[in-house]
Design an enzyme around this catalytic site. Structure first.
Site, short mmCIF file in Angstrom:
data_model
loop_
_atom_site.label_atom_id
_atom_site.label_comp_id
_atom_site.label_asym_id
_atom_site.label_seq_id
_atom_site.Cartn_x
_atom_site.Cartn_y
_atom_site.Cartn_z
N HIS A 188 4.34 2.81 16.29
CA HIS A 188 4.47 1.34 16.12
C HIS A 188 4.50 0.52 17.46
O HIS A 188 3.78 -0.63 17.45
CB HIS A 188 5.29 1.06 15.19
CG HIS A 188 5.07 1.43 13.62
ND1 HIS A 188 5.11 0.36 12.51
CD2 HIS A 188 4.43 2.36 13.05
CE1 HIS A 188 4.63 1.02 11.43
NE2 HIS A 188 4.45 2.22 11.79
N ALA B 230 12.27 -5.65 12.56
CA ALA B 230 12.28 -4.20 12.21
C ALA B 230 13.51 -4.14 11.47
O ALA B 230 14.88 -4.21 11.87
CB ALA B 230 12.32 -3.51 13.40
N GLY C 228 1.08 -1.09 -0.08
CA GLY C 228 -0.04 -0.04 0.02
C GLY C 228 0.94 1.36 0.07
O GLY C 228 2.03 1.21 0.05
N GLY C 229 0.31 2.46 -0.17
CA GLY C 229 0.87 3.45 -0.10
C GLY C 229 1.05 4.11 1.28
O GLY C 229 0.99 3.47 2.09
N SER D 229 -1.33 4.35 4.47
CA SER D 229 -2.53 3.53 3.74
C SER D 229 -3.38 2.66 4.85
O SER D 229 -4.37 1.91 4.68
CB SER D 229 -2.30 2.74 2.51
OG SER D 229 -1.19 1.96 2.81
N GLY D 230 -2.65 2.28 5.85
CA GLY D 230 -3.23 1.34 6.95
C GLY D 230 -2.30 0.02 7.01
O GLY D 230 -2.87 -1.00 7.31
N LYS D 231 -1.40 -0.39 5.99
CA LYS D 231 -0.65 -1.75 5.53
C LYS D 231 -0.18 -2.03 7.02
O LYS D 231 -0.38 -3.31 7.25
CB LYS D 231 0.01 -1.24 4.60
CG LYS D 231 1.47 -0.44 4.69
CD LYS D 231 2.01 -0.28 3.35
CE LYS D 231 3.47 0.72 3.71
NZ LYS D 231 3.00 2.11 3.63
#
Length: 323
Positions: A197, A177, A153-154, A157-159
């Site tokens: 995150h 990570a 996703g961009g 985008s919520g990916k």
């Protein structure tokens, strides 16, 4: 909700208002409100944020520990990670039926609620539905390793949120990570993003910070969240001297590292969810190095997708399964 038409439960933190009928017991535990039935069945109305460790007196060799339930009700909208915590604690065993409750305006559709429940190995009953323990449709399918999911996703985008969501029902998760260590003085924006995150992840998830993603994938078992392919590629391009044109064999070295990663992805025995960037839908990069990054990441995404059981596109917080 009502149990056996004789006992009403209103909250995982509230005791049963009236004494339970003969043959039944109800007690508040660290994991929520537990009801033992007349037939010996055990039901738990799980407390959001339940502990992820078994009680101190638990016997690890007991095939059916005393704290293991037969059916567990979890508000998966308020606290989906509770499923992973209860699996880790041994409250949810292989034969335990997990029932997802709490579907409301916080999830945009019943279909999305049911999709999330399936990811976590839970049932999503409709309002008023009567469930037997164990349910006739139990257990539902839930991804296990080896299983590879690529989430693309961009920007924003919520990916990453989708990738994290997919693993919230797992008892053991390794977070791989691959980005640089955050330095608030040097890059405050990146440091804030990393902090966001970290705050979203359950506390029992383990984190490994390394650009050597191939070795981690080759050795991993259980569940792995690889975040992300784009930051991995940027670091490897720098290691190979490609950003500054420092080495004449830079692209050859990069091709070798990419091949190692794809081979490790293909051969991994883990349930792996990887996040990557969709970089080919925006403006043309203004620099030669930016164009190289776009082209290499586009080709790498195709290679990983070809070796994946699932590929998911995230857009504006919604996800689409790609055929």
């Amino acid at each position: 909700m009502t149990v056996d038409n004789v006992l009403s439960l209103s909250s995982p933190d509230s005791a049963v208002p009236n004494p339970p009928p003969d043959g039944y017991s109800a007690v508040l535990t660290p994991y929520g409100l537990r009801v033992d039935g007349a037939d010996g069945g055990r039901l738990l109305y799980a407390r959001p944020g339940a502990p992820a460790e078994p009680p101190e007196d638990a016997d690890p060799d007991d095939p059916r520990p005393a704290h293991q339930a037969d059916l567990v009700l979890v508000d998966v909208v308020e606290s989906p990670e509770t499923i992973g915590a209860l699996r880790r604690a041994g409250v949810v065993g292989f034969t335990t039926a997990v029932v997802a409750v709490g579907g409301d305006h916080r999830v945009h559709s019943p279909g999305e609620f049911a999709r999330r429940a399936r990811l976590w190995g839970a049932l999503a009953p409709s309002d008023g539905q009567e469930l037997r323990c164990p349910p006739a449709t139990w257990p539902p399918s839930r991804p296990h390793g080896p299983h590879r999911v690529l989430v693309t996703g961009g920007a924003r985008s919520g990916k990453s949120a989708e990738a994290e969501r997919r693993l919230l029902g797992e008892p053991e998760v390794l977070y791989l990570a691959t980005g640089p260590a955050p330095d608030p003085e040097e890059d405050g924006s990146w440091a804030r993003r990393v902090a966001e995150h970290r705050a979203r992840r359950p506390p029992w998830w383990r984190t490994v910070e390394t650009p050597d993603a191939a070795s981690v994938l080759a050795e991993a078992r259980g569940a792995v969240l690889f975040d992300c392919v784009g930051t991995w590629l940027a670091r490897v391009m720098e290691d190979c001297g490609l950003w500054a044109g420092e080495a004449t064999d830079a692209e050859e070295r990069l091709a070798g590292r990419v091949a190692e990663l794809v081979a490790a992805w293909r051969g991994s025995a883990a349930y792996v969810v990887a996040v990557t960037n969709e970089v080919g839908s925006g403006v043309v990069p203004p620099t030669a190095s930016g164009g190289l990054f776009r082209d290499w990441l586009g080709r790498l995404n195709q290679s990983l997708a070809a070796e994946s059981e699932e590929v998911v596109l995230a857009t504006a917080g919604r996800v689409t399964q790609l055929p």
